[in-house]
Design a protein around this motif. Structure first.
Motif, mmCIF file in Angstrom:
data_model
loop_
_atom_site.group_PDB
_atom_site.id
_atom_site.type_symbol
_atom_site.label_atom_id
_atom_site.label_comp_id
_atom_site.label_asym_id
_atom_site.label_seq_id
_atom_site.Cartn_x
_atom_site.Cartn_y
_atom_site.Cartn_z
ATOM 1 N N MET A 111 112.062 54.172 9.946
ATOM 2 C CA MET A 111 111.237 53.351 10.819
ATOM 3 C C MET A 111 112.060 52.897 12.021
ATOM 4 N N GLY A 112 111.479 52.977 13.218
ATOM 5 C CA GLY A 112 112.190 52.557 14.422
ATOM 6 C C GLY A 112 112.388 51.055 14.446
ATOM 7 N N CYS A 113 113.412 50.593 15.116
ATOM 8 C CA CYS A 113 113.646 49.157 15.171
ATOM 9 C C CYS A 113 113.256 48.622 16.542
ATOM 10 N N ILE A 114 112.922 47.339 16.584
ATOM 11 C CA ILE A 114 112.393 46.709 17.786
ATOM 12 C C ILE A 114 113.321 45.592 18.229
ATOM 13 N N PRO A 115 113.903 45.677 19.448
ATOM 14 C CA PRO A 115 114.783 44.615 19.894
ATOM 15 C C PRO A 115 113.971 43.468 20.466
ATOM 16 N N LEU A 116 114.405 42.290 20.232
ATOM 17 C CA LEU A 116 113.724 41.150 20.804
ATOM 18 C C LEU A 116 114.763 40.236 21.414
ATOM 19 N N CYS A 117 114.503 39.754 22.600
ATOM 20 C CA CYS A 117 115.483 38.923 23.300
ATOM 21 C C CYS A 117 114.969 37.502 23.406
ATOM 22 N N LYS A 118 115.744 36.545 22.932
ATOM 23 C CA LYS A 118 115.400 35.137 23.060
ATOM 24 C C LYS A 118 116.431 34.469 23.959
ATOM 25 N N VAL A 119 115.996 33.441 24.685
ATOM 26 C CA VAL A 119 116.915 32.700 25.536
ATOM 27 C C VAL A 119 116.907 31.244 25.107
ATOM 28 N N TRP A 120 118.074 30.691 24.926
ATOM 29 C CA TRP A 120 118.203 29.295 24.497
ATOM 30 C C TRP A 120 119.081 28.545 25.483
ATOM 31 N N PRO A 121 118.630 27.357 25.992
ATOM 32 C CA PRO A 121 119.527 26.527 26.764
ATOM 33 C C PRO A 121 120.482 25.809 25.827
ATOM 34 N N LEU A 167 122.953 28.666 28.755
ATOM 35 C CA LEU A 167 121.916 29.498 28.148
ATOM 36 C C LEU A 167 122.517 30.384 27.078
ATOM 37 N N ARG A 168 121.666 30.737 26.127
ATOM 38 C CA ARG A 168 122.046 31.731 25.132
ATOM 39 C C ARG A 168 120.935 32.776 25.070
ATOM 40 N N PHE A 169 121.310 34.030 25.166
ATOM 41 C CA PHE A 169 120.377 35.140 25.054
ATOM 42 C C PHE A 169 120.599 35.826 23.710
ATOM 43 N N GLU A 170 119.519 36.035 22.962
ATOM 44 C CA GLU A 170 119.620 36.704 21.664
ATOM 45 C C GLU A 170 118.682 37.904 21.627
ATOM 46 N N VAL A 171 119.166 39.014 21.109
ATOM 47 C CA VAL A 171 118.376 40.238 21.007
ATOM 48 C C VAL A 171 118.111 40.522 19.525
ATOM 49 N N TYR A 172 116.845 40.822 19.211
ATOM 50 C CA TYR A 172 116.455 41.089 17.827
ATOM 51 C C TYR A 172 115.773 42.446 17.711
ATOM 52 N N ASP A 173 115.829 42.997 16.509
ATOM 53 C CA ASP A 173 115.063 44.192 16.158
ATOM 54 C C ASP A 173 113.841 43.729 15.395
ATOM 55 N N SER A 174 112.666 43.939 15.996
ATOM 56 C CA SER A 174 111.430 43.493 15.362
ATOM 57 C C SER A 174 110.913 44.552 14.403
ATOM 58 N N HIS A 175 110.536 44.103 13.212
ATOM 59 C CA HIS A 175 109.979 45.040 12.229
ATOM 60 C C HIS A 175 108.492 45.244 12.429
ATOM 61 N N GLY A 176 107.878 44.384 13.249
ATOM 62 C CA GLY A 176 106.523 44.668 13.700
ATOM 63 C C GLY A 176 105.405 44.162 12.829
ATOM 64 N N GLN A 177 105.510 44.283 11.508
ATOM 65 C CA GLN A 177 104.344 43.978 10.679
ATOM 66 C C GLN A 177 103.909 42.516 10.807
ATOM 67 N N ALA A 178 104.862 41.587 10.799
ATOM 68 C CA ALA A 178 104.507 40.167 10.794
ATOM 69 C C ALA A 178 104.445 39.588 12.196
ATOM 70 N N GLY A 179 104.642 40.431 13.203
ATOM 71 C CA GLY A 179 104.589 39.954 14.575
ATOM 72 C C GLY A 179 105.951 39.531 15.082
ATOM 73 N N VAL A 180 106.005 39.280 16.393
ATOM 74 C CA VAL A 180 107.255 38.935 17.060
ATOM 75 C C VAL A 180 107.768 37.592 16.543
ATOM 76 N N GLY A 181 109.050 37.552 16.239
ATOM 77 C CA GLY A 181 109.655 36.304 15.816
ATOM 78 C C GLY A 181 109.619 36.067 14.331
ATOM 79 N N ALA A 182 109.223 37.059 13.567
ATOM 80 C CA ALA A 182 109.179 36.890 12.120
ATOM 81 C C ALA A 182 110.591 36.696 11.577
ATOM 82 N N HIS A 183 110.689 36.029 10.413
ATOM 83 C CA HIS A 183 111.995 35.694 9.845
ATOM 84 C C HIS A 183 112.789 36.927 9.435
ATOM 85 N N ASP A 184 112.102 38.031 9.176
ATOM 86 C CA ASP A 184 112.846 39.210 8.723
ATOM 87 C C ASP A 184 113.299 40.096 9.878
#
Length: 572
Positions: free
Chosen positions: A1-11, A103-120
Motif C-alpha cells: 500500500m502506498g504511503c501518504i505524507p502529511l505536513c503539519k506546522v506548529w508555532p 515554527l515546527r513543520f511535521e510530515v506524515y504518511d497518511s494511511h487514508g482509511q480514517a482520514g487525515v490526521g488519524a492516530h495511526d
C-alpha cells in the motif's frame, strides 16, 4: 500500500533566549504566505497548518500570553504515492520583526482509511525554524529529523515565504472625456467622473470622485492619486466601474454613461500611450437604433508609485548588522562584587546580558554571516591601560566581530577581568564609529545593509552635546540606535535623545532627519518576559528602515539565488 505524507506546522515558544528557531510570518502590518515542499524517503500524502498566525495564544498559554506548548496551525492537502510532493496549500501567518516566532513543520504518511490526521499516521520527520529565518532567506531548505535528533534518511523540506499584505503603493491617473452627451437645456453638461471597485460579493465601493468641470462636454479632470489597495485591492484583474455624471446642485445628478475596465487594462496608458473607452448609457443602447455612445473617456496618463515595505527590503537581501556597545564605567561597581551590574552570576544573567541577548537574538536572523560587532566604552584597557570609549571587547582592533550572540556573550565575560572600569560615560565616539561604516554602505547606493546599534549604559551620558550632534549626523545614514538604561539611575535626562516627545536637535539647532533613537530603562521590563524588552525597542525598526530607503529612493535589491544545500543544517 502506498504511503501518504502529511505536513503539519506548529508555532513554538522557547524559554531560552539563545534558542534558535525557524518560523512563518505575516507582520503586524504585513502578511506572508508560504508553501512547503518535501522530499521524504517514503511515498507520502501531505497535510499542513491552520491559518490564524503565531501571534495568537494557543492551548497552554502562559500568564504572559505566550503558549508554553506547541499547537497546530493548519494542514496541507494529501498527495498520494509521491516521494517528492509539492504542497499547494498556502499557510498565512502573522509576522512581527520584534519577536522570535518559532515554527515546527511535521510530515506524515497518511494511511487514508480514517482520514487525515488519524492516530495511526506514520511520522516521517519534522523541522524547526523561525519566521525571521524564512523571511531573511526567502527560501529555507533543511533536513527532516525523526525523534531524538536522528536524520530521516536524506529527506528534506523546503519552505518558501512571500509577503501578501504589504502596502503596494499608489497610482496617479489623469482622465479626460470627449463629446459627452449634453444633459442641460440652456447650457452644456457639468461632468464629473466616479470610479468604483467591484468587490468579490459584487458590491461596489467608491474609490474616487473627480471635481466638476462646468459647462464642458470635453472636460479634462485634474490628475489624482489613489492607493492600489483602494483602487483594486492590489489585484490587477479586479473589475472597475467608471461612471460619468452631469452635476446637479440639488444632488439629482444626471447619468451620462459608464464603462468597465481593470487596472491591468489601464496600465496600457503608461508612457506616451493612451487608452480610451466608450461611455455607454444602457437605456439609450436599447431604445435608440443608431446609438453609438454617450461620449469617450480617455486615460491620458498613468504613473505607478511603488511604496516598498520592510519585507520588500529584507526579502530583497538587505542585511541587518547588529552592533552592541557596553558601558564599562566605574559606576557599574566592581564586577567581582555581587552588587555590581557587571557581576557574573553562574545561575542568573545580569541585566547587561539579558538586554544583549533579548535584542540580539531577534537581529541574528537577518544577518547571514551571524557575526556581530561588540564594543566597550569607559574603561582602561590593556596593554597601557588608557581610557577608551570605542574598544573591541574581543581586543582585536582589526576585527571587532564575534561569532553569533553567544560569541558576544563569551567576549563580554572574558574581557571583564582584563579591564579597569573607569569613565566618563561618553557614547558619541561609538555612534560616530558605527556611522562611518554606515556611511560607506550608503555610498553603494543599494539597500544592502542596515545598522542597529544597541547601547547598554548604567547612567546618563556625559557627552550629551557631542551625542546629540552624532545622532543628527547618523539620522541621514542607514542606522538606528537603541539605548537601554541598566540599573536604578535617574534616566530622566536621557529622554531628550528619544524624539518621541519632540524633535531632537544638535547643539547648533539642526533637527534630526529621522527619529532613529529608542530609549528605555531596563527596570521597566525587570518582571516581564525576556521578549518584552525586544518587542518594545525593536518595534520601530521596520518603519525606520523603510523611511531611510524611501528618503534615499533606494529600491529593494533583487533577491540572490540560494543554492539547494546552502541552508542545510544539523539537528537542533
Amino acid at each position: 500500500m502506498g504511503c501518504i505524507p502529511l505536513c503539519k506546522v506548529w508555532p513554538l515558544w522557547c524559554s531560552s533566549v539563545l534558542c534558535p528557531a525557524p518560523i512563518w510570518l505575516q507582520p503586524a502590518q504585513d502578511k506572508v504566505c508560504s508553501r512547503a515542499q518535501a522530499s521524504p524517503w517514503l511515498q507520502p500524502h501531505c497535510y499542513g497548518v491552520r491559518p490564524g498566525g503565531c501571534g495568537a495564544p494557543g492551548p497552554g498559554a502562559g500568564t504572559q500570553g505566550h503558549p508554553l506548548l506547541p499547537y497546530q496551525v493548519d494542514r496541507s492537502e494529501v498527495i498520494k504515492s509521491n516521494l517528492n510532493p509539492v504542497f499547494a496549500k498556502i499557510f498565512t501567518v502573522d509576522y512581527y520583526f520584534e519577536e522570535v516566532q518559532k515554527l515546527r513543520f511535521e510530515v506524515y504518511d497518511s494511511h487514508g482509511q480514517a482520514g487525515v490526521g488519524a492516530h495511526d499516521d506514520d511520522f516521517l520527520g519534522g523541522m524547526e525554524c523561525t519566521v525571521g529565518q524564512i523571511v531573511a532567506q526567502k527560501r529555507v531548505t533543511k533536513p527532516l529529523f525523526l525523534k531524538y535528533g536522528k536524520f530521516a534518511g536524506k529527506s528534506t523540506i523546503t519552505v518558501i515565504s512571500e509577503e501578501i499584505s504589504g502596502n503596494n503603493g499608489y497610482v496617479e491617473l489623469a482622465f479626460r472625456a470627449k463629446k459627452l452627451d449634453d444633459k442641460d437645456l440652456f447650457s452644456k453638461s457639468d461632468p464629473f467622473l466616479e470610479i468604483y471597485r467591484i468587490d468579490d460579493d459584487s458590491s461596489e465601493q467608491l474609490v474616487y470622485r473627480t471635481e466638476v468641470v462646468k459647462n464642458n462636454l470635453s472636460p479634462i479632470w485634474e490628475p489624482f492619486k489613489v492607493s492600489l489597495n483602494s483602487l483594486c485591492s492590489c489585484e490587477e484583474k479586479r473589475k472597475l466601474r467608471c461612471v460619468v455624471w452631469d452635476y446637479d446642485s440639488r444632488g439629482k445628478h444626471d447619468f451620462i454613461g459608464e464603462f468597465f475596465t481593470t487596472f491591468e487594462e489601464m496600465q496600457k496608458a503608461m508612457g506616451e500611450n493612451k487608452v480610451q473607452w466608450e461611455c455607454m448609457n444602457p437605456k439609450y443602447k436599447i431604445k435608440k437604433r443608431n446609438y453609438k455612445n454617450s461620449g469617450v473617456v480617455v486615460l491620458l496618463d498613468l504613473k505607478i508609485h511603488r511604496v516598498y515595505s520592510f519585507l520588500d527590503y529584507i526579502m530583497g537581501g538587505c542585511q541587518i548588522h547588529f552592533t552592541v556597545a557596553i558601558d564599562f564605567t566605574a559606576s557599574n561597581g566592581d564586577p567581582r562584587n555581587s552588587c555590581s551590574l557587571h557581576y557574573i552570576n553562574p545561575y542568573q544573567p545580569n541585566e547587561y546580558l539579558k538586554a544583549l541577548v533579548a535584542v540580539g537574538e531577534i537581529c541574528q536572523d537577518y544577518d547571514s554571516d551571524k557575526k556581530f560587532s561588540a564594543l566597550g566604552f569607559g574603561a582602561r584597557i590593556p596593554p597601557k591601560y588608557e581610557v577608551s570609549h570605542d574598544f573591541a571587547i574581543n581586543f582585536n582592533p582589526d576585527n571587532d566581530e564575534c561569532e553569533g550572540i553567544q560569541g558576544v556573550v563569551e567576549s563580554y565575560q572574558s574581557c571583564l577581568p582584563k579591564i579597569q572600569l573607569y569613565g566618563p560615560t561618553n557614547v558619541a565616539p561609538i555612534i560616530t564609529k558605527v556611522a562611518r561604516v554606515a556611511a560607506d554602505e550608503e555610498r553603494t547606493k543599494e539597500a544592502s545593509q542596515y545598522f542597529i546599534l544597541l547601547i547598554l549604559t548604567d547612567g546618563v551620558v556625559t557627552d550629551m552635546a557631542d551625542t546629540r550632534e552624532a545622532i543628527v549626523r547618523a539620522s541621514y545614514l542607514p542606522m538606528s540606535i537603541i539605548i537601554v538604561g541598566v540599573g536604578n539611575a535617574d534616566f530622566t535626562d536621557m529622554q531628550i535623545l528619544d524624539g518621541d516627545d519632540g524633535i531632537l536637535r544638535s547643539p547648533r539647532g539642526e533637527p534630526v532627519l529621522r527619529d532613529i533613537v529608542q530609549f528605555v530603562p531596563f527596570r521597566d521590563f525587570k518582571n516581564a518576559s525576556p521578549t518584552a524588552l525586544a518587542k518594545c525597542v525593536l518595534a520601530e525598526v521596520p518603519k525606520q528602515v523603510v523611511e531611510y530607503y524611501s528618503y534615499k529612493a533606494f529600491p529593494p535589491r533583487c533577491p540572490q539565488p540560494h543554492t539547494p544545500d546552502s541552508s542545510l543544517g544539523s539537528p537542533q
